[in-house]
Write an enzyme that holds these catalytic residues in place. Structure first.
Site, short mmCIF file in Angstrom:
data_model
loop_
_atom_site.label_atom_id
_atom_site.label_comp_id
_atom_site.label_asym_id
_atom_site.label_seq_id
_atom_site.Cartn_x
_atom_site.Cartn_y
_atom_site.Cartn_z
NE ARG A 1 42.12 36.87 43.72
CZ ARG A 1 43.05 36.63 42.81
NH1 ARG A 1 44.15 36.04 43.13
NH2 ARG A 1 42.86 37.00 41.57
CB THR A 2 36.55 37.40 47.83
OG1 THR A 2 37.73 38.20 47.70
CG2 THR A 2 35.92 37.68 49.18
CE LYS B 1 13.07 38.77 36.93
NZ LYS B 1 12.51 37.65 37.69
NE ARG C 1 33.98 41.42 46.64
CZ ARG C 1 35.21 41.16 46.21
NH1 ARG C 1 35.44 41.06 44.92
NH2 ARG C 1 36.19 40.99 47.06
CG HIS D 1 38.06 43.13 50.95
ND1 HIS D 1 37.47 41.99 51.47
CD2 HIS D 1 38.54 42.77 49.73
CE1 HIS D 1 37.60 41.02 50.60
NE2 HIS D 1 38.24 41.46 49.54
C1 NCD Z 1 40.38 43.05 46.01
C2 NCD Z 1 38.98 43.61 46.02
O1 NCD Z 1 38.08 43.06 45.42
O2 NCD Z 1 38.82 44.64 46.67
N1 NCD Z 1 40.49 41.74 45.55
C3 NCD Z 1 40.19 40.69 46.34
O3 NCD Z 1 39.28 40.70 47.13
N2 NCD Z 1 40.99 39.63 46.22
C4 NCD Z 1 41.34 43.95 45.36
C5 NCD Z 1 41.12 44.26 43.93
O4 NCD Z 1 40.08 44.00 43.34
O5 NCD Z 1 42.06 44.81 43.35
#
Ligand code: NCD
Length: 317
Positions: free
Chosen positions: A58-59, A86, A108, A136
């Protein structure tokens, strides 16, 4: 109106005014996203690169859609196939990308602090899409927008954050945000899933769901993040669900109009009962996803304004 930061690395660096500015602008993007024509040209001519060193559904989708709706040229780095495999360092990858003149870099990374480090090496605006157990920020902002729309405010609410707090960047960012906006936070978790030094976070801690949920306005459930655990933190999933999973009986302790949240991905029958998650009269989990796109549009819009202002200043020097 702008925000006080060049990058969106965490909620820790934002002021309450920054948070309100982002959420207010996001409201206008919620409206835009509900129209047939969802395009604006705020990011036209700008390049957005999404670098995901960790899996995300989703992100990543949300940042990609946000950039495209605002007219940016969006590139997703397929990191599985890149030089990372690599042995290239994070910094070398960043410098290579920087030489392509991106304007917005969405990152990320599994290591806490990696995104901050990267932001020091590049000229563009960096957005943290989750770094290790650290922060986050866009998740906390989308949670805040969801809460504000449901409850009409962000101050003087009682918010329970339940489950695997120790491994959760979502919990940390939400704790920073809710403290800044003057809500009360209750953490409900087994001792093994609480971070050390939690007493310094300005929260109340409970080790019993029924007690902790008593009279709260918001119930935020967290996923058991097994990929970040080394060793066993819980006896079994069944036992965990029994004591810590959100079901109708435990939920009955919260206010009758309390909302239920989860950042996803969900483990049904582990931290949350599937029927409760799907109950649209209580659960705002789908709305959280919708707010995610709007908040990311607002954040990138404000950072792009900042970039343009800096470029203008440089040109007139
Ligand atoms: C979260 C994450 O990646 O930190 N999910 C997200 O961004 N929707 C929470 C999770 O992974 O549980």
């Amino acid at each position: 109106m702008g925000i006080s930061v060049r990058h969106l690395l965490g909620i820790e660096q934002l002021t309450p005014t920054d948070i309100t500015t982002i959420l207010d602008l996001a409201e206008s993007y919620v409206d835009l996203n509900r129209q047939a024509n969802k395009h604006s040209n705020i990011l036209a001519g700008l390049t957005q690169i999404n670098m995901f060193f960790e899996n995300s559904t989703r992100t990543q989708a949300s940042f990609e859609l946000a950039g495209k709706r605002m007219g940016a040229d969006v590139m997703n780095m397929a990191l599985g196939a890149s030089s990372i495999k690599k042995g290239e360092t994070l910094i070398d990858t960043a410098l290579t990308l920087n030489a392509m003149n991106p304007d917005l870099l969405v990152v990320r990374h599994p290591q806490s602090g990696a995104v901050d480090l990267l932001s020091e090496k590049v000229n563009c605006a960096v957005l943290n899409a989750g770094d290790g157990r650290h922060e986050h920020p866009t998740q906390a902002l989308l949670d805040a927008l969801t809460i504000r729309r449901a409850k009409g405010r962000l101050h003087r609410l009682s918010v329970a954050i339940c489950g695997d707090i120790a491994h959760s960047r979502v919990a940390r960012s939400n704790i920073f945000l809710l403290n800044k906006m003057e809500s009360r936070i209750r953490l409900i978790a087994p001792q093994t899933l609480l971070p050390v030094g939690i007493d310094k976070f300005g929260v109340e801690v409970f080790h019993d769901m029924n007690e902790g949920l008593e009279g709260v306005d918001v119930v935020m459930m967290l996923r058991l993040q097994r990929e970040r655990m080394d060793g066993a933190f819980i006896p079994s999933e069944r036992e965990y669900y029994h004591r810590w999973g959100l079901d109708a009986k435990k939920l009955a302790n919260a206010k009758p109009d309390a909302i239920i949240m989860h950042p996803g991905p969900m483990n049904r029958g582990v931290e949350i009962d599937g029927d409760i998650a799907d109950d649209v009269t209580r659960s705002v989990i789908q709305e959280q996803v919708e707010m995610g796109v709007a908040v990311r549009m607002a954040a990138m819009h404000l950072l792009a304004d900042g970039l343009r202002a800096t470029k203008q200043e440089d040109a007139t020097c």
